[in-house]
Write an enzyme that holds these catalytic residues in place. Structure first.
Site, PDB file in Angstrom:
ATOM      1  CG  ASP A  34     -12.384 -19.028 -13.793  1.00  0.00           C
ATOM      2  OD1 ASP A  34     -12.678 -19.513 -14.896  1.00  0.00           O
ATOM      3  OD2 ASP A  34     -12.401 -19.698 -12.756  1.00  0.00           O
TER       4      ASP A  34
HETATM    5  C1  BGC Z   1     -13.557 -22.588 -14.334  1.00  0.00           C
HETATM    6  C2  BGC Z   1     -12.166 -22.646 -14.903  1.00  0.00           C
HETATM    7  C3  BGC Z   1     -12.218 -23.109 -16.329  1.00  0.00           C
HETATM    8  C4  BGC Z   1     -13.094 -22.139 -17.112  1.00  0.00           C
HETATM    9  C5  BGC Z   1     -13.179 -22.453 -18.590  1.00  0.00           C
HETATM   10  C6  BGC Z   1     -14.507 -21.817 -15.229  1.00  0.00           C
HETATM   11  O1  BGC Z   1     -15.819 -21.981 -14.823  1.00  0.00           O
HETATM   12  O2  BGC Z   1     -13.505 -22.033 -13.042  1.00  0.00           O
HETATM   13  O3  BGC Z   1     -11.361 -23.477 -14.127  1.00  0.00           O
HETATM   14  O4  BGC Z   1     -10.944 -23.186 -16.879  1.00  0.00           O
HETATM   15  O5  BGC Z   1     -14.396 -22.189 -16.574  1.00  0.00           O
HETATM   16  O6  BGC Z   1     -13.924 -23.556 -18.838  1.00  0.00           O
END
Ligand code: BGC
Length: 763
Positions: free
Chosen positions: A299
């Protein structure tokens, strides 16, 4: 050269012949023939790569500069640009639009030594430009075809804009409405969640990833993120094996079996080990036990966040922990590109692990067809033609209507009469054209949703008078900033009360702004935000004929409304066609058929609240007035609206439940469902089971089947469900799936508060 080497060389020659786009001095061009299998191509390409180039594939950068503008010279952007040229970037996220995607792809493909194309990721969560209901809302439709179609629309639009990978579906089960990200998932139930996970993966990926209108999906967040303690985002997760295997894992297994191309790990720690550095989750379970062949992306920054978790001592340590645990791609920690080569040289990370990660990433790029044509998603005329197509609007309207849940409808106040009515429409959200788009819709333009005001006005037979009454938010409403809720300004009440006084019916649209749920948007209060409760009560004093239309990204505690307001419609954040969908339901052109995918509490203090709880040693009141049993002093145990609840403008009768257990391999459950009302309607017939005694205690009820069907007035149908080991077994505390003979109960009804039940014995 031995024979194997010669074969390898020939394959290499074969593979690389397809890289027609590569620049002239590219080593790939020296070789030429044809090979077909992706595995052979991946292996062969790997032999051409330096360690740094391999690690580059594992590095994902966020869009870092206006790619169509001048080349950046200093700082972070300049370094990232250089990395791209060197082939040290495997993927980028948040670059959208054909022109921009082409620009970055061109650098990777035409300027780097091997010209390996980038995979372009984006959060296409519930639509790209044309927005579907938030995923929690869509889940309320229990309509798997509509949900699949919605993901397909999102994929088609995103693909036309240069994207080939979405960070969706989010399939975290959550039982805590305080957590803002419940809006992004399918709710609290692993069975429904699994079916929806499959529908969404199929919708995004279609039957062939190499098609130009499909994109790679990503099952996230692996694992346990929905169980963040106290519903606070990013918080610690501590769950036992039983919950992990029986509640959290099932949608991930379903997504994996449906062929999801990638997984994303999660921000949380799980039982003391951050998911990103969790070998048990990523290597032992996902890659070994489940034999997942795609890749795992971290993530955002979650590799470096292991330092904050107090698990890694510094960036280098974090990179080592993450790769060894099975995180294949680094989203925006910038640590793999910085540290991995050194770690390999020092012997702290085996090069085989790098090879394995790179193979997984290349495999998906081959599956997408990026090596055949890295610009296949970059076609300006397609982009123009596809985005915002009428059929997409039709599809999101269709799923939006189906997502609406009729929570209450006393004296058949709904549907509204189409003519001759004076309707007072109240609430800032009723006129809002942005909030209905909900959270996580970053590519959509503000102001592009149909408001309730517009939707109701499109039915011309009534007079609609609109007064907002009070703002929900004050100031900026942006994805990245904290919202300020209006807690004090009631200056618009008087006007709202005045129009309500003389109206035949008052429609009040109240609830959460679209950005009040989502990432980082946890709440400790589940009431109507700000001064809206006050507004509701003030209007009620002058006119009791109120239809309350809720907008929200999570279950709310609306006790007062349930006690006083005759009609309540759960309309979530329904996306671009929101106002039309709501109007069609309010006027009865669509008979509501949605059912809650999450329990609605009476009080936030009941959180976490869910229907499939375990019985305690003291589950029921032993005698009135006694204190020593599982309860609260100041609130009942029951929810306001149970999981699976949802009314219709017609009524249904369940009868004639039969359980035929003559064949233990396939127990047949059948019952009759009849439309006993005056209009055609759809019902989601639900089947629950309970394993009465087990070596590991089982929930009081578990959803194990459902069918969505439409019946005409007086029409009746016999519905059949089959119960096999799959429905009757469970994971024990070692993670083994077992089926234990003994007494079971089966329950049938239109919600988790079921109507019919019968016991049978599994021998
Ligand atoms: C989120 C993810 C997301 C990623 C990219 C993160 O803050 O938890 O679910 O895909 O950002 O934007």
């Amino acid at each position: 050269m031995n024979v194997n080497d010669i074969i390898k060389f020939l394959i290499l020659v074969a593979v690389l012949s397809s890289f027609t786009y590569a620049k002239k001095d590219n080593p790939i061009n020296e070789i030429d023939t044809t090979a077909s299998s992706i595995e052979i191509k991946v292996d062969s390409l790997l032999t051409l790569m330096t360690l740094e180039e391999k690690i580059g594939q594992m590095n994902q950068y966020n869009g870092f500069w206006n790619v169509t503008g001048p080349v950046p010279k200093d700082g972070d952007a300049a370094k990232k640009y250089e990395d791209l040229r060197k082939g040290y970037v495997g993927s980028m996220l948040n670059v959208t639009g054909v022109e921009n995607v082409r620009a970055v792809q061109k650098i990777a493909v035409e300027e780097s030594r091997l010209g390996i194309p980038l995979i372009i990721g984006f959060d296409v969560i519930h639509g790209f430009k044309t927005i579907s209901p938030i995923p929690l809302a869509e889940s309320a439709s229990w309509d798997l075809e509509a949900i699949e179609r919605s993901a397909q629309v999102a994929a088609e639009e995103a693909a036309a804009s240069g994207i080939n990978w979405t960070f969706a579906p989010m399939i975290d089960i959550s039982r805590d409405a305080r957590w803002g990200r419940v809006m992004e998932g399918a709710g609290e139930d692993p069975y429904l969640g699994s079916k929806i996970a499959i529908a969404r993966v199929k919708g995004f990926q279609g039957d062939d990833l190499s098609k130009v209108n499909t994109i790679a999906a990503c099952a996230k967040h692996f694992a346990g993120y929905g169980f963040s303690e106290s519903g606070k985002d990013y918080n610690t997760v501590d769950v036992g094996t039983s919950t992990l295997y029986n509640i959290i894992f099932p949608p991930f297994i379903a997504a994996k079996d449906a062929g999801v191309a990638t997984f994303m790990n999660s921000f949380n720690e799980l039982n003391g080990i951050p998911a990103t550095g969790n070998k048990y989750l990523q290597r032992d379970i996902l890659k070994s036990k489940w034999d997942f062949k795609g890749f795992m992306v971290s993530d955002w920054g979650s590799i470096s966040e292991m330092i904050n978790h107090k698990y890694a001592k510094d960036g280098k340590h974090a990179a080592e922990l993450a790769i060894n645990a099975g995180s294949d791609m680094d989203m925006e920690s910038n640590l793999y590109v910085k540290e991995l080569a050194g770690l390999v040289r020092e012997g702290k990370v085996k090069e085989e692990l790098i090879d394995d990660a790179v193979k997984r990433i290349l495999r998906v790029k081959f599956q997408l067809g990026l090596f055949d044509d890295p610009y296949k998603y970059c076609n300006e005329s397609r982009e123009k033609e596809i985005i915002g197509k009428q059929e997409f609007h039709d599809a999101v309207l269709d799923v939006a209507k189906k997502s609406i849940v009729l929570l209450k409808n006393e004296n058949n106040l709904l549907p509204l009469k189409k003519n001759g009515q004076k309707i007072a429409l109240i609430g800032a959200l009723a006129g809002d054209k942005t909030s209905p788009l909900g959270s996580w819709r970053i590519a959509a333009d503000d102001g592009t949703a149909v408001s309730v005001l517009e939707g109701l006005k499109s039915y011309s037979g009534n007079s609609i008078i609109y007064e907002k009454g009070a703002d929900v938010t004050i100031g900026k409403t942006e994805f990245i900033s904290e919202l300020t809720i209006n807690e004090t300004d009631t200056s618009g009440f008087a006007k709202a009360i005045a129009v309500a006084k003389s109206a035949d019916v008052v429609v009040m649209v109240l609830g959460e702004h679209g950005l009040q749920s989502g990432e980082g948007r946890s709440r400790v209060n589940l009431d109507l935000p700000g001064v809206q409760q006050e507004l509701l009560e003030a209007v009620y004093k002058v006119n009791k004929n109120i239809v309350l239309v809720l907008n929200n990204g999570r279950p709310l505690a609306i006790n007062w409304a349930d006690e006083h307001i005759p009609a309540i419609v759960e309309a979530w954040h329904l996306g671009t066609q929101s106002g039309h969908a709501i109007a069609q339901v309010l006027y009865g052109d669509y008979n509501p058929s949605g059912k809650l995918p999450m329990t609605f509490p009476k009080h936030v203090g009941q959180m976490p609240l869910y229907y499939n709880y375990k019985a305690t040693g003291r589950p029921t009141i032993p005698a009135p007035g006694l204190v020593f049993w599982a309860h609260y002093q100041d609130e009942v145990n029951e929810p306001l609206y149970p999981f699976g609840h949802g009314l219709s403008y017609t009524t249904f009768k369940y009868s004639n439940l039969k359980v035929d257990s003559s064949n233990m391999k396939e127990i047949v459950v059948s019952f009759d469902l009849k439309n006993t009302g005056k209009v055609k309607g759809k019902e989601v017939a639900q089947l629950y089971v309970q394993d009465l005694y087990a070596s590991v205690t089982r929930p009081v009820k578990e959803l194990k089947g459902f069918e969505l069907l439409e019946l005409h007035p007086n029409e009746s149908k016999t519905i059949k469900f089959l119960l096999t080991d799959k429905e009757l077994g469970f994971y024990d505390n070692t993670g083994q799936f077992i089926v234990e003979p003994g007494e079971f109960k089966v329950f049938i009804g239109g919600s988790s508060k079921t109507i019919l039940e019968q016991q049978f014995e599994l021998k």
